[in-house]
Design a protein around this motif. Sequence first.
Motif, PDB file in Angstrom:
ATOM      1  N   TRP A  27       0.830  -1.210   0.000  1.00  0.00           N
ATOM      2  CA  TRP A  27       0.000   0.000   0.000  1.00  0.00           C
ATOM      3  C   TRP A  27       0.860   1.253   0.000  1.00  0.00           C
ATOM      4  N   ILE A  28       1.956   1.217   0.713  1.00  0.00           N
ATOM      5  CA  ILE A  28       2.853   2.377   0.735  1.00  0.00           C
ATOM      6  C   ILE A  28       3.475   2.582  -0.638  1.00  0.00           C
ATOM      7  N   ALA A  29       3.849   1.488  -1.295  1.00  0.00           N
ATOM      8  CA  ALA A  29       4.424   1.592  -2.639  1.00  0.00           C
ATOM      9  C   ALA A  29       3.396   2.154  -3.615  1.00  0.00           C
ATOM     10  N   ARG A  30       2.164   1.689  -3.530  1.00  0.00           N
ATOM     11  CA  ARG A  30       1.112   2.185  -4.419  1.00  0.00           C
ATOM     12  C   ARG A  30       0.831   3.664  -4.154  1.00  0.00           C
ATOM     13  N   LEU A  31       0.817   4.023  -2.901  1.00  0.00           N
ATOM     14  CA  LEU A  31       0.593   5.420  -2.533  1.00  0.00           C
ATOM     15  C   LEU A  31       1.724   6.311  -3.058  1.00  0.00           C
ATOM     16  N   ALA A  32       2.969   5.828  -2.949  1.00  0.00           N
ATOM     17  CA  ALA A  32       4.110   6.591  -3.447  1.00  0.00           C
ATOM     18  C   ALA A  32       4.039   6.743  -4.964  1.00  0.00           C
ATOM     19  N   ILE A  33       3.621   5.686  -5.667  1.00  0.00           N
ATOM     20  CA  ILE A  33       3.478   5.751  -7.120  1.00  0.00           C
ATOM     21  C   ILE A  33       2.398   6.754  -7.503  1.00  0.00           C
ATOM     22  N   LEU A  34       1.254   6.698  -6.807  1.00  0.00           N
ATOM     23  CA  LEU A  34       0.169   7.649  -7.092  1.00  0.00           C
ATOM     24  C   LEU A  34       0.600   9.086  -6.804  1.00  0.00           C
ATOM     25  N   ALA A  35       1.357   9.270  -5.717  1.00  0.00           N
ATOM     26  CA  ALA A  35       1.837  10.616  -5.402  1.00  0.00           C
ATOM     27  C   ALA A  35       2.798  11.096  -6.496  1.00  0.00           C
ATOM     28  N   GLY A  36       3.660  10.217  -6.972  1.00  0.00           N
ATOM     29  CA  GLY A  36       4.582  10.584  -8.046  1.00  0.00           C
ATOM     30  C   GLY A  36       3.850  10.945  -9.326  1.00  0.00           C
ATOM     31  N   ILE A  37       2.825  10.167  -9.656  1.00  0.00           N
ATOM     32  CA  ILE A  37       2.018  10.470 -10.848  1.00  0.00           C
ATOM     33  C   ILE A  37       1.319  11.813 -10.672  1.00  0.00           C
ATOM     34  N   GLY A  38       0.803  12.064  -9.475  1.00  0.00           N
ATOM     35  CA  GLY A  38       0.155  13.358  -9.218  1.00  0.00           C
ATOM     36  C   GLY A  38       1.122  14.520  -9.388  1.00  0.00           C
ATOM     37  N   VAL A  39       2.340  14.348  -8.900  1.00  0.00           N
ATOM     38  CA  VAL A  39       3.344  15.411  -9.047  1.00  0.00           C
ATOM     39  C   VAL A  39       3.674  15.630 -10.519  1.00  0.00           C
ATOM     40  N   LEU A  40       3.812  14.553 -11.281  1.00  0.00           N
ATOM     41  CA  LEU A  40       4.094  14.681 -12.718  1.00  0.00           C
ATOM     42  C   LEU A  40       2.963  15.387 -13.450  1.00  0.00           C
ATOM     43  N   ILE A  41       1.735  15.049 -13.118  1.00  0.00           N
ATOM     44  CA  ILE A  41       0.586  15.711 -13.752  1.00  0.00           C
ATOM     45  C   ILE A  41       0.582  17.198 -13.419  1.00  0.00           C
ATOM     46  N   TYR A  42       0.847  17.524 -12.167  1.00  0.00           N
ATOM     47  CA  TYR A  42       0.896  18.929 -11.767  1.00  0.00           C
ATOM     48  C   TYR A  42       1.995  19.679 -12.516  1.00  0.00           C
TER      49      TYR A  42
END
Length: 121
Positions: A27-42
Amino acid sequence: MSKRERVKESVASARPGRGRTSDTSPWIARLAILAGIGVLIYMNGAGLREARESRKDLGDRLGQVEARVGQLGTKVDAVGRTAAPRSGPDPDKVYTVRTEGSPAEGPATAPIVIAEFSDFQ
């Protein structure tokens, strides 16, 4: 349990990925991936917004340059229409030039005389 077995177990539990596994690590890995994708989109959105603002600014500047070139073109056209004061002899007038005693080539009774003026410095 011997001392040696306890040391092995404590070392194995201290190393990540060995010994006990945790259910929270995926779950932490998935959360980190989602956060990274969010940062890239921003970041892409911010870059796109900046590119649009730059394009608008360049378009405004280009419009100002075009207007200025148009003004200069009308000024050049106005100056070109006004006749510059001519200096020197009138090309439509026939002038009489005295040639008696001047060096000449050809017969003295020629119907046309071409007089050349030059200045040697």
